[in-house]
Design a protein around this motif. Structure first.
Motif, PDB file in Angstrom:
ATOM      1  N   ARG A  59      28.379  56.829 -29.676  1.00  9.50           N
ATOM      2  CA  ARG A  59      27.239  57.108 -28.550  1.00  9.50           C
ATOM      3  C   ARG A  59      25.925  57.033 -28.928  1.00  9.50           C
ATOM      4  O   ARG A  59      25.063  56.500 -28.434  1.00  9.50           O
ATOM      5  N   ARG A  62      24.772  53.759 -29.383  1.00 14.70           N
ATOM      6  CA  ARG A  62      25.012  53.032 -28.287  1.00 14.70           C
ATOM      7  C   ARG A  62      25.919  51.811 -28.433  1.00 14.70           C
ATOM      8  O   ARG A  62      26.207  50.538 -27.706  1.00 14.70           O
ATOM      9  N   LYS A  65      30.051  53.796 -24.473  1.00 20.49           N
ATOM     10  CA  LYS A  65      29.245  54.430 -23.330  1.00 20.49           C
ATOM     11  C   LYS A  65      30.284  54.764 -22.368  1.00 20.49           C
ATOM     12  O   LYS A  65      31.553  54.653 -22.564  1.00 20.49           O
ATOM     13  N   LEU A  74      35.641  56.657 -22.444  1.00 23.98           N
ATOM     14  CA  LEU A  74      34.475  55.675 -23.116  1.00 23.98           C
ATOM     15  C   LEU A  74      34.943  54.390 -23.009  1.00 23.98           C
ATOM     16  O   LEU A  74      36.054  53.995 -23.133  1.00 23.98           O
ATOM     17  N   ALA A  82      24.289  47.038 -28.168  1.00 26.53           N
ATOM     18  CA  ALA A  82      23.631  48.268 -28.678  1.00 26.53           C
ATOM     19  C   ALA A  82      22.136  48.115 -29.256  1.00 26.53           C
ATOM     20  O   ALA A  82      21.312  48.818 -29.279  1.00 26.53           O
ATOM     21  N   GLU A  85      19.521  47.666 -26.787  1.00 26.42           N
ATOM     22  CA  GLU A  85      19.113  48.961 -26.300  1.00 26.42           C
ATOM     23  C   GLU A  85      18.413  49.748 -27.154  1.00 26.42           C
ATOM     24  O   GLU A  85      17.478  50.372 -26.867  1.00 26.42           O
TER      25      GLU A  85
END
Length: 342
Positions: A59, A62, A65, A74, A82, A85
């Protein structure tokens, strides 16, 4: 900038936590509509706590999620998504910092020109000041005008004084411009993580670094023309524009440099200098100097100094510091003749 530093620290912690199990955990989640850590733990035959830790790390990276199916469900995320982000905000922060840096440099250049104009008509060879804005401006002038050599003698980063903190990035910039530089630290710098991190910047920039058993003074010398050093016991700094004084300090630096040990960034711990440090501590203990005086002279905290003393006493099988000094003198480990002193 604080955001960038915090992000880099988080990334370092995440990188340290990624192992084969976390990768295997991630592989199990790829292609599924959703998953739960407990379910993956059962499939892999591992404790649920370990699976939860892996899921938490995913998590953070990333790579996972929350799914639409519930709070405990999840879904895996591709590394490309990822990366977008995580890195885009960091890159934006770096770009903003570079813009701010360019703005500051442009603003400071105006002041530098004014200062240099005043410097050309400067009558006083010595300026003593505790005005840190003035000290920073004079350091900026000295480093930007430096072309042949920069010399530094200083304690560890944790014991840096304000002018040394101000000079650190300026000296680094001079090294990156190709100015030769020699920096002296006490042996204790080899065991200090912050100092080692800074030396890790100096060496790639072209700086030479050595450590010595004692750093009694702190000073900076630029081109053997300008020197910065403490003006007494207070916070004031003497800025000397006198070649004879700067050359004298350069000569002192050269003598200490010859007795120093090259710093190898790949070597761990004290890297062969520990015995030299212990001999210095024994000499100072035998002289009767106080703990705070000895700690300051060798560039360590009193707590670290007392830990070294305890180790030395244990090695000598001594029950007191005086006995340790006597045993050291009898064994030829110190220069002071304690028997005559006793």
């Amino acid at each position: 900038m604080e955001f960038a530093a915090q992000t880099l620290r988080q990334e370092a912690r995440r990188a340290a936590g990624v192992d084969d199990f976390v990768v295997a955990f991630y592989e199990r989640t790829i292609g599924r509509a959703d998953f739960s850590p407990s379910g993956i733990a059962e499939e892999l035959g591992v404790p649920q706590q370990r699976a939860e830790q892996a899921a938490d790390l995913l998590r953070e990276l990333r790579l996972a999620k929350p799914a639409d199916g519930g709070a405990d469900r999840l879904v895996a995320v591709s590394p490309e998504a990822a990366q977008m982000e995580l890195l885009v905000p960091l890159e934006r922060e770096i770009l903003d910092s570079r813009r701010r840096l360019a703005d500051f440099q442009g603003q400071l250049n105006s002041f530098t020109a004014a200062f240099e104009k005043q410097a050309r008509t400067r009558a006083e060879p010595v300026v003593i000041t505790d005005d840190w804005e003035e000290i920073e401006l004079r350091l900026l002038e000295a480093t930007q005008g430096c072309t042949t050599e920069v010399l530094v003698m200083q304690p560890c980063v944790a014991q840096e004084t304000p002018e040394l903190r101000l000079a650190r990035p300026l000296v680094l910039d001079a090294l990156r411009r190709g100015v030769p530089g020699r920096i002296l630290y006490p042996h204790t710098a080899r065991g200090d993580s912050d100092t080692r991190a800074h030396i890790g910047e100096l060496l790639p920039a072209g700086g030479q670094v050595r450590t010595t058993k004692e750093v009694r003074d702190r000073f900076l010398v630029f081109d053997r023309k300008t020197a910065f050093f403490p003006a007494g016991d207070g916070d004031a700094i003497a800025v000397v524009y006198e070649g004879a004084v700067a050359a004298f300090l350069a000569g002192l630096h050269a003598r200490v440099w010859e007795s120093g040990f090259d710093f190898d960034s790949g070597a761990a711990g004290y890297a062969g200098t520990l015995e030299d440090l212990k001999a210095t501590l024994l000499d100072l203990l035998a002289s009767g100097a106080k703990d705070e005086v000895i700690a300051r002279r060798v560039g360590m905290s009193e707590r670290t100094f007392r830990r070294h003393v305890a180790t030395i006493m244990q090695e000598l099988s001594a029950t007191s510091r005086f006995q340790a000094g006597v045993l050291a003198a009898q064994g030829g480990l110190v220069e002071l003749d304690l028997r005559s002193a006793a």
